[in-house]
Design an enzyme around this catalytic site. Sequence first.
Site, PDB file in Angstrom:
ATOM      1  N   LYS A 197      59.626  42.466 108.781  1.00 12.30           N
ATOM      2  CA  LYS A 197      60.342  41.272 108.312  1.00 12.30           C
ATOM      3  C   LYS A 197      61.735  41.204 108.913  1.00 12.30           C
ATOM      4  O   LYS A 197      62.167  40.154 109.394  1.00 12.30           O
ATOM      5  CB  LYS A 197      60.397  41.314 106.778  1.00 12.30           C
ATOM      6  CG  LYS A 197      61.094  40.125 106.140  1.00 12.30           C
ATOM      7  CD  LYS A 197      60.524  39.818 104.765  1.00 12.30           C
ATOM      8  CE  LYS A 197      60.918  40.828 103.712  1.00 12.30           C
ATOM      9  NZ  LYS A 197      62.329  40.723 103.311  1.00 12.30           N
ATOM     10  N   ARG A 204      65.308  38.352 112.862  1.00  9.63           N
ATOM     11  CA  ARG A 204      66.282  38.458 113.959  1.00  9.63           C
ATOM     12  C   ARG A 204      65.729  37.859 115.245  1.00  9.63           C
ATOM     13  O   ARG A 204      66.452  37.215 116.008  1.00  9.63           O
ATOM     14  CB  ARG A 204      66.687  39.923 114.152  1.00  9.63           C
ATOM     15  CG  ARG A 204      67.593  40.422 113.009  1.00  9.63           C
ATOM     16  CD  ARG A 204      67.606  41.934 112.942  1.00  9.63           C
ATOM     17  NE  ARG A 204      68.584  42.485 112.022  1.00  9.63           N
ATOM     18  CZ  ARG A 204      68.435  42.594 110.699  1.00  9.63           C
ATOM     19  NH1 ARG A 204      67.326  42.174 110.128  1.00  9.63           N
ATOM     20  NH2 ARG A 204      69.380  43.131 109.943  1.00  9.63           N
ATOM     21  N   SER A 259      75.295  48.291 104.321  1.00 12.22           N
ATOM     22  CA  SER A 259      74.418  47.117 104.248  1.00 12.22           C
ATOM     23  C   SER A 259      74.241  46.544 105.641  1.00 12.22           C
ATOM     24  O   SER A 259      75.203  46.097 106.277  1.00 12.22           O
ATOM     25  CB  SER A 259      75.027  46.056 103.327  1.00 12.22           C
ATOM     26  OG  SER A 259      74.395  44.803 103.563  1.00 12.22           O
ATOM     27  N   GLN A 301      72.793  43.861 106.233  1.00  6.74           N
ATOM     28  CA  GLN A 301      72.992  42.406 106.167  1.00  6.74           C
ATOM     29  C   GLN A 301      74.463  42.057 106.347  1.00  6.74           C
ATOM     30  O   GLN A 301      74.808  41.120 107.066  1.00  6.74           O
ATOM     31  CB  GLN A 301      72.465  41.872 104.836  1.00  6.74           C
ATOM     32  CG  GLN A 301      70.953  42.046 104.723  1.00  6.74           C
ATOM     33  CD  GLN A 301      70.380  41.487 103.437  1.00  6.74           C
ATOM     34  OE1 GLN A 301      71.100  41.022 102.568  1.00  6.74           O
ATOM     35  NE2 GLN A 301      69.064  41.550 103.314  1.00  6.74           N
ATOM     36  N   ASP A 340      64.619  49.654 100.528  1.00  5.20           N
ATOM     37  CA  ASP A 340      63.580  48.742 100.020  1.00  5.20           C
ATOM     38  C   ASP A 340      62.383  49.486  99.430  1.00  5.20           C
ATOM     39  O   ASP A 340      61.463  48.861  98.909  1.00  5.20           O
ATOM     40  CB  ASP A 340      63.093  47.827 101.150  1.00  5.20           C
ATOM     41  CG  ASP A 340      64.159  46.810 101.542  1.00  5.20           C
ATOM     42  OD1 ASP A 340      65.087  46.565 100.743  1.00  5.20           O
ATOM     43  OD2 ASP A 340      64.063  46.262 102.662  1.00  5.20           O
ATOM     44  N   LYS A 352      69.048  43.423  94.431  1.00  3.89           N
ATOM     45  CA  LYS A 352      67.944  43.016  95.329  1.00  3.89           C
ATOM     46  C   LYS A 352      67.243  41.804  94.709  1.00  3.89           C
ATOM     47  O   LYS A 352      67.822  41.124  93.874  1.00  3.89           O
ATOM     48  CB  LYS A 352      67.002  44.203  95.553  1.00  3.89           C
ATOM     49  CG  LYS A 352      67.655  45.343  96.335  1.00  3.89           C
ATOM     50  CD  LYS A 352      68.025  44.918  97.734  1.00  3.89           C
ATOM     51  CE  LYS A 352      68.748  45.998  98.509  1.00  3.89           C
ATOM     52  NZ  LYS A 352      69.228  45.522  99.812  1.00  3.89           N
ATOM     53  N   ARG A 396      66.316  46.088  90.522  1.00  5.67           N
ATOM     54  CA  ARG A 396      65.160  46.987  90.706  1.00  5.67           C
ATOM     55  C   ARG A 396      65.305  48.292  89.928  1.00  5.67           C
ATOM     56  O   ARG A 396      64.326  49.039  89.828  1.00  5.67           O
ATOM     57  CB  ARG A 396      64.934  47.273  92.197  1.00  5.67           C
ATOM     58  CG  ARG A 396      64.313  46.103  92.915  1.00  5.67           C
ATOM     59  CD  ARG A 396      63.941  46.404  94.352  1.00  5.67           C
ATOM     60  NE  ARG A 396      63.282  45.244  94.951  1.00  5.67           N
ATOM     61  CZ  ARG A 396      63.234  45.001  96.244  1.00  5.67           C
ATOM     62  NH1 ARG A 396      63.796  45.826  97.106  1.00  5.67           N
ATOM     63  NH2 ARG A 396      62.605  43.920  96.691  1.00  5.67           N
TER      64      ARG A 396
HETATM   65  C1  S3P Z   1      67.720  44.012 105.504  1.00  8.03           C
HETATM   66  C2  S3P Z   1      68.656  44.859 105.001  1.00  8.03           C
HETATM   67  C3  S3P Z   1      68.566  45.467 103.658  1.00  8.03           C
HETATM   68  C4  S3P Z   1      67.192  45.304 103.035  1.00  8.03           C
HETATM   69  C5  S3P Z   1      66.611  43.945 103.269  1.00  8.03           C
HETATM   70  C6  S3P Z   1      66.507  43.662 104.749  1.00  8.03           C
HETATM   71  C7  S3P Z   1      67.913  43.464 106.852  1.00  8.03           C
HETATM   72  O1  S3P Z   1      69.543  44.871 102.832  1.00  8.03           O
HETATM   73  O2  S3P Z   1      67.256  45.544 101.646  1.00  8.03           O
HETATM   74  O3  S3P Z   1      65.328  43.848 102.688  1.00  8.03           O
HETATM   75  O4  S3P Z   1      66.952  42.943 107.431  1.00  8.03           O
HETATM   76  O5  S3P Z   1      69.039  43.558 107.365  1.00  8.03           O
HETATM   77  P1  S3P Z   1      71.059  45.454 102.802  1.00  8.03           P
HETATM   78  O6  S3P Z   1      71.440  45.645 104.184  1.00  8.03           O
HETATM   79  O7  S3P Z   1      71.888  44.420 102.125  1.00  8.03           O
HETATM   80  O8  S3P Z   1      70.952  46.709 102.030  1.00  8.03           O
END
Ligand code: S3P
Length: 438
Positions: free
Chosen positions: A26, A31, A173, A175, A321, A348, A352
């Site tokens: 995913k 990306r 993180s 993200q 995750d 999340k 969780r």
């Molecule tokens: C992800 C980063 C993770 C993960 C998410 C996917 C990504 O989150 O929990 O399911 O694709 O960058 P965080 O980076 O906020 O922990």
Amino acid sequence: MSASDPSFIVRPGGKLGGSVRVPGDKSVSHRAVMFGAVSDGITEVRDYLDSEDVQATIAAFRTMGVQIENIDDGALRIHGVGVDGVAKDQNFQIDMGNSGTAMRLLTGLLAGMGVSATLRGDESLSKRPMNRIVKPLQSMGASFATAADGRPPLQIHSTNQLQAMHYDMPMASAQVKSAVLLAGLGADGLTSVSEPAVSRDHTERMLDAFGVTVSVDGSRIGIEGGQRLTGCNITVPSDLSSAAFFIIGAAITPGAELTISGAGINPTRDGVLKILELMGAKIEQRAPGNCGLEPVADLVVTGGGLKGITVPPELVPLAIDEFPALAVAAACAQGTTRITGARELRVKETDRITAVVDGLKAIGIECHELDDGMVIEGGAIRGGEVFARGDHRLAMAFSMAALRASDDIVVRDVANVATSFPEFSTLAASAGLQIERA
Ligand code: S3P
């Protein structure tokens, strides 16, 4: 949840066997679509994850005028418009569904490109914190409006060129890291981040594939603004987070032997394998290779013999995750498992920590919450009714618990499995889980 929401009914016992291949990753799929859309030229993406979350990302770029074709064998052909190719004089209305990754990465990318848009999400995403990206991006000169406490909807106002900066991230993180680095593509000079612990590096690897130079100096990751992306061909590896349900399903069942073929084993993402190995799981990696810039291998899992452990906190971000599934493994292990340093689990798709502890209690397992984790006593799993709370990973993890249960496990509110793994129940049934969707 409404009375018409689907459930999984999973009969007790059985064991997983044979060989499965889970769908595309995913994180990598999001990306590939985003970078392809803003690159120069054509990008073809093979084996991408065709799930609701990734469809939300595809739909977002179609709304912004990017042509994305579905071609042979379920691949995508993306006609990139370049980093300056999305209109700046419109306020695009974009629905990100359930996907936090899509919302956070897209916010960084669009803010750096000076595009204005309003990003919304479903009920779960509307409760998730966006200040973690809004604050650093504001320091770079981006301008936003959000609902109370930095929750979505998130409006991005078009601004002039952003200022490069260094950001010391308060949490590990991928993200947040990715949002800041992607915004940095449109800033003047070097934008960099430092993380308190390693998070998944799919953004860095894939930017490299698109011809962008990313500098890594210890824990400091930087990007020079003004670089353009060049379209390329991406093949997406199988998602280790989806594989995790099958790995754990096999690992908790004495006598099981299951091969999961071609799974991504990126070392910034493989905490689930390391934690399970510490718990005594037998997981052999065969046929190691590469899928583009991502390492992959076949994973052969032999069941039985798990013991409880204290999870090393440095492995937590690398398995962030996988805790719903790891909690099921802990319930089937001998002794106590203690998870700390995992406060991020509270923000999340659902909280969780609370949701997993409530689910385990509902099937007869002794456990309790910590502020930043949980403590689980291995024991006998009864049947019971578990509420997945619209969280895909809870739904899939608790389904696997039935392999060791003494009665049916009914998992409620599982529609969102379609966000990451639409074919989960069919594939799990083919491997030996006695699962039906009702
Ligand atoms: C992800 C980063 C993770 C993960 C998410 C996917 C990504 O989150 O929990 O399911 O694709 O960058 P965080 O980076 O906020 O922990």
